[in-house]
Design a protein around this motif. Sequence first.
Motif, PDB file in Angstrom:
ATOM      1  N   VAL A 139     -19.992  12.115  -0.592  1.00  0.00           N
ATOM      2  CA  VAL A 139     -18.991  11.219  -0.708  1.00  0.00           C
ATOM      3  C   VAL A 139     -19.394   9.834  -1.142  1.00  0.00           C
ATOM      4  N   ARG A 140     -18.510   9.540  -2.222  1.00  0.00           N
ATOM      5  CA  ARG A 140     -18.938   8.270  -2.768  1.00  0.00           C
ATOM      6  C   ARG A 140     -17.958   7.033  -2.250  1.00  0.00           C
ATOM      7  N   GLY A 141     -16.524   7.533  -1.684  1.00  0.00           N
ATOM      8  CA  GLY A 141     -15.728   6.518  -1.402  1.00  0.00           C
ATOM      9  C   GLY A 141     -14.484   7.358  -0.888  1.00  0.00           C
ATOM     10  N   LEU A 142     -13.498   6.428  -0.201  1.00  0.00           N
ATOM     11  CA  LEU A 142     -12.179   6.774   0.376  1.00  0.00           C
ATOM     12  C   LEU A 142     -11.365   6.776  -0.772  1.00  0.00           C
ATOM     13  N   VAL A 143     -10.073   7.444  -0.532  1.00  0.00           N
ATOM     14  CA  VAL A 143      -8.816   7.232  -1.312  1.00  0.00           C
ATOM     15  C   VAL A 143      -7.804   6.844  -0.233  1.00  0.00           C
ATOM     16  N   LEU A 144      -7.474   5.624  -0.605  1.00  0.00           N
ATOM     17  CA  LEU A 144      -6.427   4.917   0.128  1.00  0.00           C
ATOM     18  C   LEU A 144      -5.207   4.745  -0.405  1.00  0.00           C
ATOM     19  N   ASP A 145      -4.019   4.750   0.316  1.00  0.00           N
ATOM     20  CA  ASP A 145      -2.423   4.628  -0.132  1.00  0.00           C
ATOM     21  C   ASP A 145      -2.427   3.019  -0.885  1.00  0.00           C
ATOM     22  N   ARG A 149      -3.299   1.226   4.261  1.00  0.00           N
ATOM     23  CA  ARG A 149      -3.119   1.518   5.698  1.00  0.00           C
ATOM     24  C   ARG A 149      -2.968   2.711   5.875  1.00  0.00           C
ATOM     25  N   ARG A 150      -3.156   3.948   4.839  1.00  0.00           N
ATOM     26  CA  ARG A 150      -3.458   5.082   5.470  1.00  0.00           C
ATOM     27  C   ARG A 150      -4.572   5.755   4.227  1.00  0.00           C
ATOM     28  N   VAL A 151      -5.358   6.675   4.756  1.00  0.00           N
ATOM     29  CA  VAL A 151      -6.416   7.516   3.930  1.00  0.00           C
ATOM     30  C   VAL A 151      -5.672   8.707   3.434  1.00  0.00           C
ATOM     31  N   ARG A 152      -5.962   8.731   2.008  1.00  0.00           N
ATOM     32  CA  ARG A 152      -5.467   9.954   1.460  1.00  0.00           C
ATOM     33  C   ARG A 152      -6.404  11.002   0.833  1.00  0.00           C
ATOM     34  N   GLY A 153      -7.579  10.751   1.195  1.00  0.00           N
ATOM     35  CA  GLY A 153      -8.810  11.768   0.885  1.00  0.00           C
ATOM     36  C   GLY A 153      -9.778  10.928   0.609  1.00  0.00           C
ATOM     37  N   ASP A 159     -19.378  15.204  -8.421  1.00  0.00           N
ATOM     38  CA  ASP A 159     -18.713  15.669  -9.620  1.00  0.00           C
ATOM     39  C   ASP A 159     -17.549  14.876  -9.936  1.00  0.00           C
ATOM     40  N   GLY A 160     -17.231  13.782  -8.901  1.00  0.00           N
ATOM     41  CA  GLY A 160     -16.015  12.817  -8.918  1.00  0.00           C
ATOM     42  C   GLY A 160     -14.835  13.337  -8.751  1.00  0.00           C
ATOM     43  N   VAL A 161     -14.990  14.589  -7.974  1.00  0.00           N
ATOM     44  CA  VAL A 161     -13.588  15.221  -7.698  1.00  0.00           C
ATOM     45  C   VAL A 161     -12.800  14.400  -6.505  1.00  0.00           C
ATOM     46  N   ARG A 162     -11.734  14.536  -6.631  1.00  0.00           N
ATOM     47  CA  ARG A 162     -10.908  13.960  -5.517  1.00  0.00           C
ATOM     48  C   ARG A 162     -10.427  14.995  -4.684  1.00  0.00           C
ATOM     49  N   LEU A 163     -10.701  15.003  -3.269  1.00  0.00           N
ATOM     50  CA  LEU A 163     -10.384  15.814  -2.189  1.00  0.00           C
ATOM     51  C   LEU A 163      -9.250  15.128  -1.385  1.00  0.00           C
ATOM     52  N   ASP A 164      -8.004  15.596  -1.634  1.00  0.00           N
ATOM     53  CA  ASP A 164      -6.808  15.009  -1.003  1.00  0.00           C
ATOM     54  C   ASP A 164      -6.695  15.426   0.759  1.00  0.00           C
ATOM     55  N   ALA A 165      -6.445  14.818   1.561  1.00  0.00           N
ATOM     56  CA  ALA A 165      -6.424  15.088   2.784  1.00  0.00           C
ATOM     57  C   ALA A 165      -5.464  14.281   3.786  1.00  0.00           C
ATOM     58  N   GLU A 166      -4.907  14.468   4.731  1.00  0.00           N
ATOM     59  CA  GLU A 166      -4.276  13.656   5.519  1.00  0.00           C
ATOM     60  C   GLU A 166      -5.160  13.073   6.651  1.00  0.00           C
ATOM     61  N   LEU A 167      -6.341  13.765   6.936  1.00  0.00           N
ATOM     62  CA  LEU A 167      -7.403  13.211   7.793  1.00  0.00           C
ATOM     63  C   LEU A 167      -8.578  13.334   7.296  1.00  0.00           C
ATOM     64  N   VAL A 168      -9.216  12.244   7.474  1.00  0.00           N
ATOM     65  CA  VAL A 168     -10.706  12.298   7.193  1.00  0.00           C
ATOM     66  C   VAL A 168     -11.549  11.820   8.310  1.00  0.00           C
ATOM     67  N   ASP A 304      -7.052  -2.977  11.279  1.00  0.00           N
ATOM     68  CA  ASP A 304      -6.464  -2.535   9.940  1.00  0.00           C
ATOM     69  C   ASP A 304      -7.244  -1.361   9.481  1.00  0.00           C
ATOM     70  N   LEU A 305      -7.772  -0.649  10.361  1.00  0.00           N
ATOM     71  CA  LEU A 305      -8.544   0.491  10.146  1.00  0.00           C
ATOM     72  C   LEU A 305      -7.480   1.525   9.587  1.00  0.00           C
ATOM     73  N   PRO A 306      -7.621   2.076   8.347  1.00  0.00           N
ATOM     74  CA  PRO A 306      -6.483   2.868   7.795  1.00  0.00           C
ATOM     75  C   PRO A 306      -6.086   4.116   8.720  1.00  0.00           C
ATOM     76  N   ASP A 307      -4.995   4.535   9.008  1.00  0.00           N
ATOM     77  CA  ASP A 307      -4.579   5.562   9.741  1.00  0.00           C
ATOM     78  C   ASP A 307      -5.080   6.890   9.049  1.00  0.00           C
ATOM     79  N   GLY A 308      -5.218   7.970   9.947  1.00  0.00           N
ATOM     80  CA  GLY A 308      -5.678   9.052   9.209  1.00  0.00           C
ATOM     81  C   GLY A 308      -7.360   9.213   9.352  1.00  0.00           C
ATOM     82  N   LEU A 309      -8.212   7.969   9.602  1.00  0.00           N
ATOM     83  CA  LEU A 309      -9.510   8.051   9.617  1.00  0.00           C
ATOM     84  C   LEU A 309      -9.955   7.927  10.799  1.00  0.00           C
ATOM     85  N   LEU A 310     -11.037   8.778  11.205  1.00  0.00           N
ATOM     86  CA  LEU A 310     -11.706   8.942  12.399  1.00  0.00           C
ATOM     87  C   LEU A 310     -12.942   8.828  12.327  1.00  0.00           C
TER      88      LEU A 310
END
Length: 416
Positions: A139-145, A149-153, A159-168, A304-310
């Motif tokens: 994994v090279r990084g997070l996807v945020l809104d 405020r929220r993680v999105r994947g 391969d540069g693929v984005r994996l969407d998720a409500e929880l990371v 300010d830790l994005p919600d959905g990130l543990l």
Amino acid sequence: MAASDGRAVIIGGGIAGLLAANLLARRGWSVALLESDRVPSGTAYRVGIPQSRHIHRLLMRGLAVLEARFPGIGAELEGEGALQLDLARDVATHGARGWLPRFSSGLTSLFCSREMLSAVLHRRALAGGAVTVREGCRVRGLVLDGERRRVRGVITDTDGVRLDAELVIDSSGRASKLPQWLREAGLTPPRESCVDEQLGYASRYYRPSREAARSWDALYISDVPPALPRSGGIFPIEGGLWHVTLAGYRGDCPPTDAEGFDGFAKSLASPLLYEHLRRATPCSPIYGSRKLLNRWLHYEELDDLPDGLLVMGDALCTFNPVHGQGMTTALLVADRLSDVAPGAGWTRRFMRSVAPLLEQPWLLATAGASEKEAESRGPRGSMLRRQLLTLEMQAMGSYLHVPAVYRRYLRIAHLS
């Protein structure tokens, strides 16, 4: 934790990641477990668990968590060759003031290699196919809104693929990149508590001599601070082998050549370990490790830790392995997924709820460190608890020859 049809991504499939994946999948989550390396079959060495070549201990409380989540796993491990030993009767321990009492304490734990424990847990946690495992996936990084405020994947590096998720969940271990990712996103990285006792290890596998009589199954020779900052242990593992680890503090690290390894073993507070190694047959090279500090990243303090990130496992708190608390603490934190309900504010509730779980093992691991070795002592406000625990352990240290006191000491050390 309520049932869900959400999507979760877990970075890292160690002890914490496997338990978290299983708990989420049981409750209806679609779980993708991302492994940066390849998971070998059976009990082969795995690159992603570099410390597995040194002695590992699953504390009593850790075994209780596993048994609660995977009923019968203790018997399964024993069937694979793990040994269940009484911690006072079957383990000979030489403390700073001599040999500790041997008696039937009723306090037991399993002794086996980390590779075997990981293989059995991997098999049990992923049974049923509800978790998708992607090996060789970094994994090279997070996807945020847009408001961060929220993680999105996550974005994968392969391969540069984005994996969407409500929880990371970041359970990627000591090398976690999460502080860097937060900084790059303009968010606050966590404060760190670090205690570096300049510890080094050297380990080797042996086949014990059948002729050498002994009254113990496992042996531990502790250091005698400050004069002799050296310790060593012989732990039995599956296959009738001994796993032997030597440790040295404050830069006095054991050598990784055969002559130096033997000389270090001979220098311990008791000659017993060395005497048995002389009669045993080496079965492996000598493996060494350095720079094994205690580090706690205080995500529980961030607003300010994005919600959905543990965060869990060594990505959250890593211990000097000589204390044997890492696997058990990782299990305790991951197990809290069952107690903290998902939804708005989940991240803050979870990270603040697990911080108290880390205090006791952290205090046990760092209580003996000097002020020079401790950059920070841990959570703000825990000074009184640290002082009380240190005083209790020191008081018990003077009376460990009394079975009742030693039994109490073992319960504390095993987080029970």
